[in-house]
Design an enzyme around this catalytic site. Structure first.
Site, PDB file in Angstrom:
ATOM      1  N   GLU A 113     -45.385  36.472  23.076  1.00 20.53           N
ATOM      2  CA  GLU A 113     -44.949  37.613  23.489  1.00 20.53           C
ATOM      3  C   GLU A 113     -43.515  37.963  23.151  1.00 20.53           C
ATOM      4  OE1 GLU A 113     -45.962  38.112  27.611  1.00 20.53           O
ATOM      5  OE2 GLU A 113     -47.924  38.366  27.300  1.00 20.53           O
ATOM      6  N   ARG A 153     -54.900  26.408  26.870  1.00 19.66           N
ATOM      7  CA  ARG A 153     -53.739  26.904  26.147  1.00 19.66           C
ATOM      8  C   ARG A 153     -52.791  26.576  27.003  1.00 19.66           C
ATOM      9  NH1 ARG A 153     -50.886  32.344  26.129  1.00 19.66           N
ATOM     10  NH2 ARG A 153     -49.342  31.959  24.621  1.00 19.66           N
ATOM     11  N   GLU A 157     -54.622  35.687  26.825  1.00 20.46           N
ATOM     12  CA  GLU A 157     -54.382  35.685  28.187  1.00 20.46           C
ATOM     13  C   GLU A 157     -55.191  37.016  28.845  1.00 20.46           C
ATOM     14  OE1 GLU A 157     -50.231  35.856  29.709  1.00 20.46           O
ATOM     15  OE2 GLU A 157     -49.755  34.300  28.291  1.00 20.46           O
ATOM     16  N   HIS A 172     -42.971  29.394  24.738  1.00 21.42           N
ATOM     17  CA  HIS A 172     -43.268  30.345  25.688  1.00 21.42           C
ATOM     18  C   HIS A 172     -41.884  30.506  26.869  1.00 21.42           C
ATOM     19  CE1 HIS A 172     -46.792  32.229  27.979  1.00 21.42           C
ATOM     20  NE2 HIS A 172     -45.946  32.788  28.775  1.00 21.42           N
ATOM     21  N   ASN A 214     -52.820  38.910  24.291  1.00 23.61           N
ATOM     22  CA  ASN A 214     -52.473  39.043  25.867  1.00 23.61           C
ATOM     23  C   ASN A 214     -52.930  40.164  26.377  1.00 23.61           C
ATOM     24  OD1 ASN A 214     -51.870  36.370  25.520  1.00 23.61           O
ATOM     25  ND2 ASN A 214     -49.677  36.504  26.094  1.00 23.61           N
ATOM     26  N   TYR A 235     -53.871  42.865  29.567  1.00 30.02           N
ATOM     27  CA  TYR A 235     -53.780  43.027  31.036  1.00 30.02           C
ATOM     28  C   TYR A 235     -54.278  44.508  31.581  1.00 30.02           C
ATOM     29  CZ  TYR A 235     -51.791  38.380  31.737  1.00 30.02           C
ATOM     30  OH  TYR A 235     -51.735  36.900  31.711  1.00 30.02           O
TER      31      TYR A 235
HETATM   32  C1  GBH Z   1     -47.781  37.386  30.483  1.00 27.87           C
HETATM   33  O1  GBH Z   1     -46.593  38.353  30.209  1.00 27.87           O
HETATM   34  C2  GBH Z   1     -47.068  36.173  30.115  1.00 27.87           C
HETATM   35  O2  GBH Z   1     -47.309  35.526  28.944  1.00 27.87           O
HETATM   36  C3  GBH Z   1     -47.272  35.099  31.240  1.00 27.87           C
HETATM   37  O3  GBH Z   1     -46.180  34.141  31.130  1.00 27.87           O
HETATM   38  C4  GBH Z   1     -47.431  35.719  32.688  1.00 27.87           C
HETATM   39  O4  GBH Z   1     -47.283  34.958  33.649  1.00 27.87           O
HETATM   40  C5  GBH Z   1     -48.611  36.701  32.687  1.00 27.87           C
HETATM   41  O5  GBH Z   1     -48.656  37.711  31.586  1.00 27.87           O
HETATM   42  C6  GBH Z   1     -48.626  37.620  33.886  1.00 27.87           C
HETATM   43  O6  GBH Z   1     -47.589  38.521  33.997  1.00 27.87           O
HETATM   44  O7  GBH Z   1     -45.007  48.588  31.610  1.00 27.87           O
HETATM   45  O8  GBH Z   1     -42.641  48.442  31.454  1.00 27.87           O
HETATM   46  O9  GBH Z   1     -43.621  47.599  33.582  1.00 27.87           O
HETATM   47  C7  GBH Z   1     -47.151  39.744  30.733  1.00 27.87           C
HETATM   48  C8  GBH Z   1     -45.887  40.343  30.266  1.00 27.87           C
HETATM   49  C9  GBH Z   1     -45.484  41.839  32.118  1.00 27.87           C
HETATM   50  C10 GBH Z   1     -45.338  42.654  29.890  1.00 27.87           C
HETATM   51  C11 GBH Z   1     -45.501  43.376  32.455  1.00 27.87           C
HETATM   52  C12 GBH Z   1     -45.345  43.915  30.214  1.00 27.87           C
HETATM   53  C13 GBH Z   1     -45.043  45.522  31.870  1.00 27.87           C
HETATM   54  C14 GBH Z   1     -43.921  46.154  31.639  1.00 27.87           C
HETATM   55  N1  GBH Z   1     -46.018  41.727  30.854  1.00 27.87           N
HETATM   56  N2  GBH Z   1     -45.008  44.245  31.404  1.00 27.87           N
HETATM   57  S1  GBH Z   1     -43.965  47.852  32.265  1.00 27.87           S
END
Ligand code: GBH
Length: 511
Positions: free
Chosen positions: A211, A122, A403, A166, A345, A347
């Site tokens: 996103e 991707r 992701e 992106h 995505n 995490y």
């Molecule tokens: C993804 O974003 C992206 O698509 C990618 O480009 C990036 O490198 C990857 O993840 C790693 O970060 O809970 O208020 O602190 C993830 C985006 C980042 C969105 C953390 C939510 C937390 C906000 N996320 N964020 S908060």
């Protein structure tokens, strides 16, 4: 195993017990879905061949984070090129000017993917590489880069998944109002059509946008991502609205240009998990995951309901009140184009229980609970069970995990290797949880690890390392980490090596 709670709320033990009770959770949720759990005796999501034969094991990157070559061959500036030059915007003033130099080293990187054995890659297209002004005259050299990239992937038996956008929005279009301009939907449609026309003979799997919560919310409401604006809430909602219209236009354009296209839409999926496996807590988590009840971008339904169901969620409309922009109902039809999959995505998860008033109540992360290198990521592997499960129950759509990964403070060790046991352990737990969702009948097409390479982590710059391959930014050398080899074995066995250790309590990350 104790599941008791203390009088002061949910005890630490119980918090940790949440997902440790993987088996019970499976049984409970399968029951909730009216299905029979085939394998209730097995622990940790294990047992038999779980991943479908045609499951796409992949890796993901994004243009601005890896390519570099910021001004090369006629590429125009994106909002990120401008933002990164602003004082204090990015950690230690890092920029994507060179990044991983993937623009010149893509063959080396594809060779790494070949070694890894991935079935899919991707990546995203840098809009201003192919259309320096965002619209208008295409840049043949930019298109040629993606054409060569795709040919090299196909030559190596790797299926491309192309994300149209992106985050690296054309600066020229931003100057014309960006997502606040109603025409932004048309601009995005035009750009998508160009990609479909030039690459659609070889790229069959697409994602329109990555996103929206981030490129609208973080970028235009919170001002922490490019272009760094802090719009009034009503304007933010207008930008979000146009962003979803743009998604719809993109789907139409790709359908028109690409035969047999599989098109998806990628969310920063905000996941919840239940504090215990009681039906009450499961329902609390389910309610919370789709609630739109605060004035932030961090929800799912605002960004997904219009696109999949053709309407804005009622609770959000009530919460935003008079800030809700007026629009023609036909806009919703424009947003709701048939898509083939939801890109999730994922995490981490936030934990919820049923509160005293019957409403969902968030359970805080206990002090000292394990986290990755980024503060926002407590180690909560069950995000990969409950996320896909809840999304499927609501939207009834196949999902792809577009992701997942974690950041660690990696380094090259004295032995010349990069040891990253935390990443291996995390991915192991997460993939077991994903297998549990699949076993419970959730259709998942693939899993793309974020990321192939350490790369430019937006406002965190190069501080965060999410890669399976370490990048030494002083000389751009790539060093595959231990997790690279581990993932290679997982892929080669179609997930069977995940079970090597036998049933494990997958989500119990403390003693
Ligand atoms: C993804 O974003 C992206 O698509 C990618 O480009 C990036 O490198 C990857 O993840 C790693 O970060 O809970 O208020 O602190 C993830 C985006 C980042 C969105 C953390 C939510 C937390 C906000 N996320 N964020 S908060």
């Amino acid at each position: 195993m104790t599941t008791g709670s203390s009088s002061s709320g949910v005890s630490r033990r119980k918090f940790l017990g949440v997902s440790a009770m993987g088996v019970a959770a499976t049984a409970a949720s399968a029951q909730a879905a009216g299905k029979k759990n085939k394998d209730p005796g097995k622990g940790g999501g294990g047992g038999g061949e779980v991943f479908p034969k045609d499951f796409i094991w992949g890796v993901a990157t994004a243009s601005y984070q890896v390519e570099g070559g910021a001004t090369e061959d006629g590429r125009g500036p994106s909002v990120w090129d401008v933002f990164t030059k602003k004082k204090g915007a990015v950690f230690e003033g890092h920029t994507g000017d060179v990044a991983c130099d993937h623009y010149h080293r893509y063959k080396e990187d594809i060779a790494l993917m070949k070694t890894l054995g991935v079935k899919g890659y991707r990546f995203s297209v840098s809009w201003t590489r192919v259309l320096p002004e965002g619209v208008g005259t295409p840049n043949p050299k930019g298109i040629d880069f993606y054409s060569r990239l795709v040919d090299e992937l196909l030559k190596n038996g790797i299926q491309p998944l192309c994300t149209v956008f992106h985050w690296d929005y054309p600066q020229a279009l931003y100057k014309k109002g960006g997502w606040l301009n109603r025409d932004s939907a048309e601009w995005f449609g035009e750009y998508s059509a160009l990609l479909g026309e030039k690459l659609g003979d070889r790229i069959k799997v697409w994602a329109t946008q990555n996103e929206p919560q981030c490129f609208i919310g973080l970028a235009l409401l919170d001002g922490v991502h490019a272009p760094g604006d802090k719009l009034k809430f009503t304007d933010y909602l207008t930008a979000a609205h146009n962003g979803m219209r743009a998604h719809g236009r993109s789907v139409q354009a790709l359908r028109a240009k690409v035969k047999d296209a599989k098109i998806g839409y990628v969310l920063a999926a905000q996941i919840t998990q239940p504090a215990t496996t009681s039906p009450e807590d499961i329902e609390a988590a389910r309610t919370a995951i789709f609630a739109v009840n605060n004035r932030s971008e961090w929800n799912n339904a605002w960004w997904t309901d219009p696109v999949v169901l053709g309407k804005y969620p009622e609770d959000g409309i009530a919460t935003f009140g008079k800030d809700m922009p007026k629009f023609n109902p036909r806009d919703l039809e424009e947003m709701k184009q048939p898509i083939d999959y939801l890109g999730l995505n994922i995490y981490k998860a936030d934990t919820y229980k049923r509160g005293a008033n019957g409403k969902p109540e968030q359970v805080p992360v206990p002090p000292g609970y394990p986290r990755s290198g980024v503060d926002w990521q407590p180690i909560t592997p069950s995000c990969m069970y409950w996320g896909p499960r809840f999304f499927y129950d609501r939207y009834k759509m196949p999902a792809t995990i577009t992701e997942n990964g974690l950041s660690t403070r990696d380094q090259v060790f004295l032995d010349g290797k990069v040891h990253d046991p935390q990443r291996i352990d995390y991915m192991h737990r997460v993939l077991l949880e994903l297998s549990r969702a699949i076993k419970d009948g959730v259709p998942i097409g693939g899993y793309y690890a974020w990321s192939l390479l350490d790369n430019f982590e937006w406002s965190d710059g190069y501080k965060q390392r999410f890669g399976l391959v370490y990048v030494d930014y002083t000389n751009l050398k790539r060093v595959p980490k231990d997790s690279f080899d581990w993932y290679r074995k997982v892929i080669a066995s179609n997930g069977r090596t995940l079970l090597d250790k036998g049933p494990v309590p997958v989500a119990q990350v403390t003693a």
